[in-house]
Structures are given as structure tokens and as C-alpha cells.
Design a protein around this motif. Structure first.
Motif, PDB file in Angstrom:
ATOM      1  N   ASN A  85       0.782  -1.065   0.015  1.00  0.00           N
ATOM      2  CA  ASN A  85      -0.157   0.050   0.497  1.00  0.00           C
ATOM      3  C   ASN A  85       0.516   1.265  -0.082  1.00  0.00           C
ATOM      4  OD1 ASN A  85      -2.189  -1.337  -0.082  1.00  0.00           O
ATOM      5  ND2 ASN A  85      -2.899  -1.016   2.042  1.00  0.00           N
ATOM      6  N   LEU A  96      -7.273   5.019   0.033  1.00  0.00           N
ATOM      7  CA  LEU A  96      -8.099   3.706   0.509  1.00  0.00           C
ATOM      8  C   LEU A  96      -9.533   4.154   1.159  1.00  0.00           C
ATOM      9  CD1 LEU A  96      -5.876   1.297   1.229  1.00  0.00           C
ATOM     10  CD2 LEU A  96      -6.437   1.378  -1.201  1.00  0.00           C
ATOM     11  N   TYR A  98     -12.747   3.164   3.822  1.00  0.00           N
ATOM     12  CA  TYR A  98     -12.814   1.922   4.004  1.00  0.00           C
ATOM     13  C   TYR A  98     -14.318   1.947   4.629  1.00  0.00           C
ATOM     14  CZ  TYR A  98     -10.817   5.343   7.666  1.00  0.00           C
ATOM     15  OH  TYR A  98     -10.940   6.319   8.467  1.00  0.00           O
ATOM     16  N   ASN A 110     -13.866   8.052   2.903  1.00  0.00           N
ATOM     17  CA  ASN A 110     -13.025   8.805   1.989  1.00  0.00           C
ATOM     18  C   ASN A 110     -14.085   8.157   0.193  1.00  0.00           C
ATOM     19  OD1 ASN A 110     -11.307   9.648   3.815  1.00  0.00           O
ATOM     20  ND2 ASN A 110     -10.087   7.325   3.189  1.00  0.00           N
ATOM     21  N   ILE A 193      -7.661  -2.323  -6.409  1.00  0.00           N
ATOM     22  CA  ILE A 193      -8.689  -1.155  -5.012  1.00  0.00           C
ATOM     23  C   ILE A 193      -9.598  -1.189  -5.117  1.00  0.00           C
ATOM     24  CG2 ILE A 193      -8.443   0.675  -6.836  1.00  0.00           C
ATOM     25  CD1 ILE A 193      -8.291   3.191  -4.541  1.00  0.00           C
ATOM     26  N   ASN A 240     -12.056  -3.500   4.301  1.00  0.00           N
ATOM     27  CA  ASN A 240     -11.051  -3.220   4.659  1.00  0.00           C
ATOM     28  C   ASN A 240      -9.650  -3.574   4.892  1.00  0.00           C
ATOM     29  OD1 ASN A 240     -12.810  -1.128   5.840  1.00  0.00           O
ATOM     30  ND2 ASN A 240     -14.032  -2.329   7.358  1.00  0.00           N
ATOM     31  N   ARG A 243      -7.062  -2.633   2.720  1.00  0.00           N
ATOM     32  CA  ARG A 243      -6.419  -1.540   3.367  1.00  0.00           C
ATOM     33  C   ARG A 243      -5.043  -2.162   4.823  1.00  0.00           C
ATOM     34  NH1 ARG A 243      -8.587   2.012   7.989  1.00  0.00           N
ATOM     35  NH2 ARG A 243      -7.633   4.161   8.061  1.00  0.00           N
TER      36      ARG A 243
END
Length: 338
Positions: A85, A96, A98, A110, A193, A240, A243
Motif C-alpha cells: 500500500n 483507500l 474503508y 473516503n 483497489i 477494510n 487497507r
């Protein structure tokens, strides 16, 4: 008969070695070894060494055994290349999303809502939003075509009655200067992603700003509210997970359609992998054949009515963009609220 069997075995062995060598050469060329010149020389060396090994030895069975051992060691090395990442990402995939789950509510962080000037020039904008799972009433399938009928990018949009909704798109996470290549997608070139965004972002980007424009079709699925909630939570859990533990994109096995099927199967849905999933442009047809889309009309008629490019261009940046592009679409008598 024995001669034919031996001949067939030899032909299969030659094809297998050729495919394995080609894959290994490309894997080296697109690996994380520093320097394109070094990678190019090493890739050429893989091919040359294989050709010389079989050309200069008479005991081909032993050579084949040694080759398989060497290939196994190569695969072991290849498996040590890990996703990350922490790279110099292109701005559109730098952040990213979540989710935070609290009972029947999920706060998605986000959510992307860029202000585009062109497909490469934009003002990044993100926001957070809390969704009430009890209001999740429908899921829409969005298919985007940019290179013929067989290949499409597939997204899902979740309709929370009275809350507008959220669109989730599984994409390649590219570094600055990278372009997408289906071939490179086999060789650990991109992380994956899950983009959470407004439809104004994900759809208008494709219908209005990319050149040439891409063709976007929007279908209302027949997924029950209960399964829609399960599917949405599967997406949030995967966002999640990525991430904390990134994963490579793979053109064949980990992409925008195979991952959707995996999420369906995670909560017991019977959808199966099919050639129409691998050739993603036929995913809407596959969903139609499974009874997942409105079947009151032939699929070609449904497809023609589901084309939203003109409506998307007319809606522009309107706050009720999602409602406007759904006007008159089959199975969408109740439009999203602005």
C-alpha cells in the motif's frame, strides 16, 4: 499406437515448456528487479538458457526433469514478491476507502467525488457518509464497454432509499506513469483497489471525460434487500481487509467480475463462475439468464433501454444525477432521491 502416444506426449511437453518459459520471461521482465535493461537481459536469458538446454543435451527426459525443478524454484522466488500500500500512486487511487460498522449503520470513509476537467485533470474531493442498512433496497449492475462487446468493466451501485446511494468499483491501483495492460495484469503489476464513489464521479468520468467516451449500461437487479445487505457488507469487509493487507490484481482470477462472484458466494449465493464472467462484457447477459435482471423482455431490448450515456450527459453535475439517469429504465419505477 505406442508411437502415437509418445509423439503426443512429446508435443504436449514442448507446448508446456514453451508456455512456462514464455510466462517466466515475462514475469522476470515485469518483476521488481531494478532497471528495465537488467530485466530485459534476464528475460532474454531465460529463453536462451531453455533453448540451449534442450538443444545441446540428448537425454531430454533428464533435461525436462531439471527444467521442472528450476521452474519450481522460479515460482518460489516469484511468490516472494509482495503487494504494498506504500507506493507513489496516481491521485485517483491514492486514498483507500474503508468502513466502520455499528449495528445497522455503516459509515464509509473516503467516498470519492472528484471535480473533473478531463480524465487526467481533476480536483480531488472525498467525504464520509453513514448508511442505514435497513434502507438498502436495491442493487444495480453497471457495465462499461471500451473495447468491444466481450470486455467490460463491471461495477455495483447500492441504493439506500432516500439516501442517494453509493457506487463501488473494483479496479487496478496504478502508480504514477503506469497505464493499464491486460497482459501486465497477469504479472503482479497492479494492486487491487475498491473505489467507493458517487455515480457522478464513476459514471460521468466514463461518459463525459474519457476519450473516446465509454458506453455505460445500468441494470436494476432482482437481489433481495436481505442479500443486498449481505453483499454490501462483504464489500465493506474487503475494503477494510485491503487497507491492512494489500492484494495484487490479476487479469484472470482477481478482477472486477471474479471478485463480485466471490462476494456473492461468500454468503451462500448459488452464482457460479462461467465463461461469461471471464469475458466480462457478457456478465449482464449471464445475470439475465440466471433470472437476476428484468426478464419481461428479450435481453437485447433490455440492453438497449439500459444505455445511460445520453441521460448522463444531460444530467451533468446535477445533485439528482442518479435519479435522472434512472428515469424510464426497466424495473426502476422508484427513482433515487437527490
Amino acid at each position: 499406437m505406442n508411437r502415437r502416444v509418445v509423439l503426443a506426449a512429446r508435443i504436449l511437453a514442448v507446448l508446456a515448456v514453451a508456455l512456462m518459459t514464455g510466462w517466466a520471461a515475462l514475469a522476470v521482465y515485469w518483476s521488481d528487479i531494478p532497471g528495465p535493461t537488467t530485466r530485459g537481459l534476464l528475460a532474454a536469458g531465460v529463453v536462451l538458457a531453455t533453448v540451449l538446454a534442450f538443444a545441446l543435451t540428448r537425454r531430454r527426459a533428464r533435461t525436462l526433469a531439471a527444467y521442472c525443478l528450476a521452474f519450481g524454484l522460479f515460482v518460489l522466488w516469484w511468490s516472494t514478491i509482495e503487494p504494498s500500500n506504500d507506493r507513489d500512486w496516481q491521485p485517483d487511487v491514492a486514498v483507500l476507502p474503508y468502513g466502520e460498522m455499528h449495528g445497522d449503520s455503516v459509515t464509509v470513509r473516503n467516498i470519492r467525488n472528484f471535480a473533473y476537467r478531463t480524465d487526467t485533470e481533476y480536483a480531488p474531493r472525498y467525504y464520509d457518509k453513514t448508511f442505514d442498512l435497513s434502507r438498502l433496497t436495491a442493487v444495480d449492475l453497471i457495465a462499461v464497454y471500451w473495447m468491444g462487446e466481450a470486455i467490460a468493466h463491471v461495477m455495483l451501485s447500492f441504493d439506500f432509499a432516500g439516501q442517494d446511494g453509493i457506487c463501488l468499483s473494483i479496479e487496478t491501483r496504478k502508480e504514477r506513469g503506469e497505464d493499464y495492460s491486460s497482459i501486465m495484469g497477469f504479472f503482479k503489476q497492479y494492486e487491487i483497489i475498491y473505489i467507493a464513489a458517487d455515480e457522478r464521479d464513476l459514471i460521468r468520468l466514463r461518459t463525459e471525460y474519457r476519450r473516446p467516451p465509454e458506453d455505460v449500461y445500468l441494470y436494476r437487479t432482482r437481489l433481495s434487500p436481505e442479500n443486498a445487505r449481505k453483499l454490501f457488507l462483504e464489500y465493506v469487509r474487503e475494503m477494510n481487509r485491503l487497507r491492512g493487507k494489500p492484494e495484487f490484481y490479476n487479469t484472470l482470477t482477481t478482477n472486477c467480475t471474479t471478485n463480485i462472484v466471490r462476494h456473492f458466494r461468500a454468503f451462500g449465493d448459488t452464482v457460479r463462475y462461467n465463461w461469461k464472467i471471464l469475458f466480462s462484457g457478457y456478465t449482464p447477459l449471464y445475470a439475465y439468464e440466471l433470472g437476476g435482471l428484468d426478464d419481461a423482455q428479450p435481453f437485447e431490448e433490455l440492453r438497449a433501454k439500459s444505455y445511460v450515456n445520453p441521460k448522463a450527459r444531460e444530467a451533468g453535475d446535477a445533485p439528482d444525477f442518479s435519479a435522472r439517469i434512472r428515469l424510464g429504465l426497466p424495473g426502476m419505477e422508484a427513482s433515487r432521491a437527490p
